[in-house]
Design a protein around this motif. Structure first.
Motif, mmCIF file in Angstrom:
data_model
loop_
_atom_site.group_PDB
_atom_site.id
_atom_site.type_symbol
_atom_site.label_atom_id
_atom_site.label_comp_id
_atom_site.label_asym_id
_atom_site.label_seq_id
_atom_site.Cartn_x
_atom_site.Cartn_y
_atom_site.Cartn_z
ATOM 1 N N ARG A 283 1.049 -1.253 0.126
ATOM 2 C CA ARG A 283 -0.255 -0.243 0.307
ATOM 3 C C ARG A 283 0.673 1.480 -0.064
ATOM 4 O O ARG A 283 0.391 2.090 -0.506
ATOM 5 C CB ARG A 283 -0.822 -0.014 1.455
ATOM 6 C CG ARG A 283 -1.617 -1.322 1.391
ATOM 7 C CD ARG A 283 -2.518 -0.915 2.257
ATOM 8 N NE ARG A 283 -3.908 -2.500 2.519
ATOM 9 C CZ ARG A 283 -4.352 -2.651 3.237
ATOM 10 N NH1 ARG A 283 -4.191 -2.232 4.912
ATOM 11 N NH2 ARG A 283 -5.085 -3.409 3.224
ATOM 12 N N VAL A 284 1.629 1.046 0.545
ATOM 13 C CA VAL A 284 2.374 2.086 0.488
ATOM 14 C C VAL A 284 3.358 2.725 -0.188
ATOM 15 O O VAL A 284 3.886 3.467 -1.338
ATOM 16 C CB VAL A 284 3.906 1.989 1.744
ATOM 17 C CG1 VAL A 284 5.226 3.610 1.330
ATOM 18 C CG2 VAL A 284 3.517 2.200 3.230
ATOM 19 N N ALA A 285 3.511 1.234 -0.913
ATOM 20 C CA ALA A 285 4.616 1.575 -3.135
ATOM 21 C C ALA A 285 3.359 2.054 -3.412
ATOM 22 O O ALA A 285 3.520 2.965 -4.638
ATOM 23 C CB ALA A 285 4.657 -0.324 -3.004
ATOM 24 N N TYR A 286 2.153 1.775 -3.283
ATOM 25 C CA TYR A 286 1.224 2.998 -4.953
ATOM 26 C C TYR A 286 1.031 3.699 -4.061
ATOM 27 O O TYR A 286 0.960 4.345 -5.109
ATOM 28 C CB TYR A 286 -0.320 1.539 -4.359
ATOM 29 C CG TYR A 286 -0.533 0.340 -4.890
ATOM 30 C CD1 TYR A 286 -0.218 0.155 -6.039
ATOM 31 C CD2 TYR A 286 -0.293 -1.293 -4.102
ATOM 32 C CE1 TYR A 286 0.109 -1.330 -6.864
ATOM 33 C CE2 TYR A 286 -1.000 -2.372 -4.903
ATOM 34 C CZ TYR A 286 -0.236 -2.133 -6.142
ATOM 35 O OH TYR A 286 -0.695 -3.670 -6.769
ATOM 36 N N ALA A 287 1.000 4.519 -2.884
ATOM 37 C CA ALA A 287 0.587 5.249 -2.950
ATOM 38 C C ALA A 287 2.367 6.209 -3.261
ATOM 39 O O ALA A 287 2.097 7.442 -3.549
ATOM 40 C CB ALA A 287 0.508 5.878 -1.154
ATOM 41 N N LEU A 288 2.879 5.505 -3.248
ATOM 42 C CA LEU A 288 4.479 6.241 -3.767
ATOM 43 C C LEU A 288 4.759 6.827 -4.875
ATOM 44 O O LEU A 288 5.610 7.600 -5.475
ATOM 45 C CB LEU A 288 5.770 5.560 -2.940
ATOM 46 C CG LEU A 288 7.098 6.121 -3.677
ATOM 47 C CD1 LEU A 288 6.693 7.614 -2.988
ATOM 48 C CD2 LEU A 288 7.689 4.813 -2.566
ATOM 49 N N ALA A 289 4.200 5.573 -5.262
ATOM 50 C CA ALA A 289 3.897 5.885 -7.091
ATOM 51 C C ALA A 289 2.806 6.815 -7.581
ATOM 52 O O ALA A 289 3.492 7.121 -8.375
ATOM 53 C CB ALA A 289 3.211 4.195 -7.392
ATOM 54 N N TYR A 290 1.975 7.487 -7.035
ATOM 55 C CA TYR A 290 1.372 8.966 -7.442
ATOM 56 C C TYR A 290 2.150 9.618 -7.616
ATOM 57 O O TYR A 290 2.490 10.701 -8.019
ATOM 58 C CB TYR A 290 0.120 8.933 -6.395
ATOM 59 C CG TYR A 290 -0.983 8.130 -6.416
ATOM 60 C CD1 TYR A 290 -1.834 8.179 -7.758
ATOM 61 C CD2 TYR A 290 -1.442 6.969 -6.333
ATOM 62 C CE1 TYR A 290 -2.922 6.990 -8.470
ATOM 63 C CE2 TYR A 290 -2.696 5.928 -6.312
ATOM 64 C CZ TYR A 290 -3.885 6.663 -7.356
ATOM 65 O OH TYR A 290 -4.173 5.503 -7.977
ATOM 66 N N ILE A 291 3.426 9.754 -6.172
ATOM 67 C CA ILE A 291 4.321 10.997 -5.979
ATOM 68 C C ILE A 291 5.118 10.645 -6.512
ATOM 69 O O ILE A 291 5.400 11.774 -7.420
ATOM 70 C CB ILE A 291 4.849 11.120 -4.728
ATOM 71 C CG1 ILE A 291 3.812 10.710 -3.034
ATOM 72 C CG2 ILE A 291 6.137 11.395 -3.871
ATOM 73 C CD1 ILE A 291 3.884 10.760 -1.710
#
Length: 383
Positions: free
Chosen positions: A8-16
């Motif tokens: 989930r952190v990785a998915y959120a980081l992908a947006y950034i």
């Protein structure tokens, strides 16, 4: 659970990362972040607050979270004042004022929802009840009273603050939700249908905005100020978080404790940049602090979201306390060399005006009282 949190952190980081590379490719300009922030702070974030608060059940955990937020604000206020009170007044205003408050709406909300779901978002929103007042009242009062040497009195401060607390969209959403809570009225179906997609859009839009706004161009002359400011902020945050984790690991359920720890260690609020501009402090340092703390707080978020599910809250206590001590050591070593080094660019006379002068009054009218209004300075403050 650990792998789930990591993904989930990785998915959120992908947006950034997507937002950052779209800016680097020239598809977006840094100034486009202001438009996104305008949407976030006037439309999507109020929708999140409204939707969340109408479904919140206030209980012992809610009281605990708000108490932690209040303690964090009080400690940050006291430490900032004690550390920086003897500096030149605008240096002291910048560092002490920016020590108070955290950026939850743009940073913690989307990550809390992405990693811990609705419960994590509710924890962050509950923490924000006290935090919003810290940013709008305490931080602003520190900037104003220290930078202007108390000129203008408390009446001017009260008038300005009152206007903002009755016109800020996020606070208006909270007031409306609390009214529904007290009266036990349901959220009208039409309003609910309107707010749902807007609230859903907040997470990706906020994360994209973080990427577009990201700018780590730090000048050499800003380093001492940043060390002191970040050392004070993270010294307080990590110290409080470490004490809570070490001595009160059962104060909250783990799924609420983790987002609260992240909220305590959240970045510098954008309004610090706006306050620095208004009171002729070094807005470049404030802007750099906002950007740099986004990166540092993300590292802490990864650590908390990974370690708490796997090993429990208590394991974070000693590392956080040790990190807090290192932060304060850094402040202690750097502070004696900072006096006078944070002067804004331009003629010193241009920044010497009182709260009753025409220059100050004109500045008051020119500055918009909202977080997206500070975005324009994030990329131009160092020019």
């Amino acid at each position: 659970m650990e792998s789930s949190a990591g993904s989930r952190v990785a998915y959120a980081l992908a947006y950034i990362v997507l937002g950052f590379f779209l800016k680097e490719m020239g598809i977006f300009k840094s100034e486009d972040g202001e438009s996104l922030l305008r949407i976030i702070f006037t439309v999507t974030l109020p929708a999140v607050l409204m939707k969340t608060f109408v479904s919140v059940t206030f209980n012992a955990s809610s009281v605990t979270i708000m108490s932690i937020a209040l303690c964090h604000s009080v400690i940050a206020l006291g430490v900032g004042w004690l550390l920086f009170r003897n500096l030149e007044k605008r240096d002291a205003a910048l560092l002490a004022g920016s020590s108070v408050g955290v950026n939850l709406g743009l940073f913690v909300y989307p990550f809390a929802e992405a990693i811990w779901g609705l419960e994590g978002l509710i924890a962050a929103v509950t923490f924000d009840l006290a935090n919003q007042w810290s940013i709008l009242l305490t931080s602003y009062a520190m900037f104003r009273q220290i930078a202007l040497g108390g000129e203008g009195g408390l009446s001017g401060l009260a008038r300005t603050t009152f206007k903002r607390i009755i016109s800020t969209p996020c606070l208006l959403a909270v007031y409306a939700a609390l009214f529904l809570q007290v009266t036990k009225l349901p959220l009208p179906g039409v309003v609910d249908n309107l707010l749902t997609p807007l609230a859903t859009a907040n997470k990706p839009v906020a994360l994209l905005a973080l990427g577009i706004m990201l700018n780590l161009n730090i000048r050499r002359e800003q380093r001492q100020g940043l060390i002191c400011l970040l050392g004070a902020r993270y010294g307080v945050a990590l110290g409080l978080a470490g004490l809570l984790a070490l001595f009160f690991p059962a104060a909250l359920p783990p799924n609420l404790y983790a987002p609260v720890l992240v909220a305590i260690c959240a970045p510098v609020p954008l309004l610090s940049v706006q306050y620095a501009v208004e009171f002729a402090c070094n807005s470049g340092v404030a802007a750099a602090a906002c950007n740099l703390t986004n990166v540092l707080s993300f590292g802490l978020l990864v650590a908390v979201s990974t370690c708490v599910p796997a090993y429990g809250v208590g394991v974070m206590g000693i590392p956080m306390l040790a990190s807090s001590a290192l932060c304060f050591i850094g402040v202690r070593l750097t502070l004696p060399r900072i006096s006078g080094s944070l002067k804004p660019s331009g003629s010193p006379e241009a920044h010497r005006f009182s709260s009753s002068s025409p220059a100050f009054l004109a500045d008051q009218k020119a500055i918009k009282w909202s977080e997206y209004g500070a975005a324009r300075y994030l990329w131009k403050a160092e020019e």
